[in-house]
Scaffold this motif. Sequence first.
Motif, short mmCIF file in Angstrom:
data_model
loop_
_atom_site.label_atom_id
_atom_site.label_comp_id
_atom_site.label_asym_id
_atom_site.label_seq_id
_atom_site.Cartn_x
_atom_site.Cartn_y
_atom_site.Cartn_z
N ARG A 1 -69.86 -54.31 26.20
CA ARG A 1 -69.21 -54.27 27.51
C ARG A 1 -68.73 -52.84 27.77
O ARG A 1 -68.39 -52.10 26.84
CB ARG A 1 -67.99 -55.21 27.56
N GLU A 2 -68.70 -52.47 29.03
CA GLU A 2 -68.24 -51.13 29.42
C GLU A 2 -66.89 -51.25 30.12
O GLU A 2 -66.73 -52.06 31.04
CB GLU A 2 -69.25 -50.49 30.37
N ILE A 3 -65.94 -50.45 29.69
CA ILE A 3 -64.65 -50.39 30.36
C ILE A 3 -64.81 -49.48 31.56
O ILE A 3 -65.17 -48.32 31.43
CB ILE A 3 -63.54 -49.88 29.42
N GLY B 1 -50.58 -53.45 24.59
CA GLY B 1 -52.02 -53.20 24.70
C GLY B 1 -52.33 -52.55 26.04
O GLY B 1 -51.43 -52.32 26.85
N THR B 2 -53.57 -52.24 26.26
CA THR B 2 -54.01 -51.62 27.51
C THR B 2 -54.86 -52.61 28.29
O THR B 2 -55.87 -53.10 27.79
CB THR B 2 -54.83 -50.35 27.23
N ALA B 3 -54.43 -52.90 29.53
CA ALA B 3 -55.18 -53.79 30.41
C ALA B 3 -56.35 -53.02 31.00
O ALA B 3 -56.18 -51.90 31.48
CB ALA B 3 -54.27 -54.32 31.51
N VAL B 4 -57.56 -53.62 30.94
CA VAL B 4 -58.75 -52.93 31.41
C VAL B 4 -59.63 -53.87 32.23
O VAL B 4 -59.55 -55.09 32.14
CB VAL B 4 -59.59 -52.37 30.24
N VAL B 5 -60.49 -53.23 33.05
CA VAL B 5 -61.51 -53.95 33.80
C VAL B 5 -62.84 -53.65 33.13
O VAL B 5 -63.11 -52.51 32.74
CB VAL B 5 -61.53 -53.49 35.28
N LEU B 6 -63.67 -54.69 32.99
CA LEU B 6 -64.95 -54.55 32.30
C LEU B 6 -66.12 -54.71 33.26
O LEU B 6 -66.00 -55.33 34.31
CB LEU B 6 -65.08 -55.62 31.22
N ARG B 7 -67.24 -54.14 32.84
CA ARG B 7 -68.51 -54.37 33.54
C ARG B 7 -69.40 -55.11 32.61
O ARG B 7 -69.45 -54.95 31.45
CB ARG B 7 -69.16 -53.07 33.95
#
Length: 105
Positions: free
Chosen positions: A12-14, A99-105
Motif C-alpha cells: 500500500r502507498e501512503i 501513532g500517525t494517521a494516514v490515508v492509503l492508496r
Amino acid sequence: MIITTTNSIQGREITQYLGVITDFIYAKIYNTKGLSFRDSLNSDKIYERSEEGIDAAKQEVLKKLEAKAKEMGAHAIVGVTLDVEVINQGLKLGISSMGTAVVLR
C-alpha cells in the motif's frame, strides 16, 4: 482500519499524513472482582486476572486511537507505540498510545 507498529504498509502507498494522534487510559492492576475468597488469596489467579485486565485496557486504548483516526478520515495508523506506566503506588496503570494517521492508496 489497519493499525501497525511499522512505518509503512506492505503493498500500500501512503498518500497523505493526517497527523500524530494520541490517547490514554487508566486501568486497575489488581482486580479480584468475581474471584472466590480462596482465589482472591491465590497470587497466580490474581496475576492471571491482572494480565487479562491489562490486555483489555491495551485493546481499549487502541480502539480509542482508531476512533480518532476515523474521525480524521484515515485509512490506517502507522508507527503505533504503547507505553505502560505504573501510577497510584502500583495500584493502577496508565496506558498511552500514539501513532500517525494516514490515508492509503
